[in-house]
Scaffold this motif. Sequence first.
Motif, PDB file in Angstrom:
ATOM      1  N   LYS A  54       0.865  -1.175   0.000  1.00 29.53           N
ATOM      2  CA  LYS A  54       0.000   0.000   0.000  1.00 29.53           C
ATOM      3  C   LYS A  54       0.907   1.231   0.000  1.00 29.53           C
ATOM      4  O   LYS A  54       1.306   1.717   1.048  1.00 29.53           O
ATOM      5  CB  LYS A  54      -0.907  -0.005   1.229  1.00 29.53           C
ATOM      6  CG  LYS A  54      -1.867  -1.171   1.259  1.00 29.53           C
ATOM      7  CD  LYS A  54      -2.697  -1.145   2.526  1.00 29.53           C
ATOM      8  CE  LYS A  54      -3.643  -2.309   2.578  1.00 29.53           C
ATOM      9  NZ  LYS A  54      -4.429  -2.316   3.823  1.00 29.53           N
ATOM     10  N   SER A  58      -2.728   3.272   4.523  1.00 37.91           N
ATOM     11  CA  SER A  58      -3.893   2.412   4.654  1.00 37.91           C
ATOM     12  C   SER A  58      -5.117   3.255   5.016  1.00 37.91           C
ATOM     13  O   SER A  58      -5.222   3.775   6.121  1.00 37.91           O
ATOM     14  CB  SER A  58      -3.631   1.362   5.737  1.00 37.91           C
ATOM     15  OG  SER A  58      -4.709   0.487   5.852  1.00 37.91           O
ATOM     16  N   ILE A  64      -3.813  -0.286  -3.840  1.00 36.25           N
ATOM     17  CA  ILE A  64      -3.086  -1.490  -3.470  1.00 36.25           C
ATOM     18  C   ILE A  64      -2.414  -2.022  -4.721  1.00 36.25           C
ATOM     19  O   ILE A  64      -3.084  -2.289  -5.725  1.00 36.25           O
ATOM     20  CB  ILE A  64      -4.024  -2.557  -2.862  1.00 36.25           C
ATOM     21  CG1 ILE A  64      -4.659  -2.024  -1.590  1.00 36.25           C
ATOM     22  CG2 ILE A  64      -3.278  -3.852  -2.610  1.00 36.25           C
ATOM     23  CD1 ILE A  64      -5.736  -2.918  -1.007  1.00 36.25           C
TER      24      ILE A  64
END
Length: 68
Positions: A54, A58, A64
Amino acid sequence: MTSFEAGKTYKTRSICDSNCWFSITVASRTAKTIKTEKGKTLRIGSYDGAEFVKPMGSYSMAPIIRAA
């Protein structure tokens, strides 16, 4: 398992805008992290037989990038 390789570029599209691409080029890697060509260190996760990172952190709409 599909793994990240040093020297390769990986990319993914934005979930919000299909014209927006996120990409990273792997400069080096260890068993648990990769280092991008820009010097950023990212922790590797695995899911469904492939590694992922990532690069933007996050959060709910975070990109991703998978090693596929």
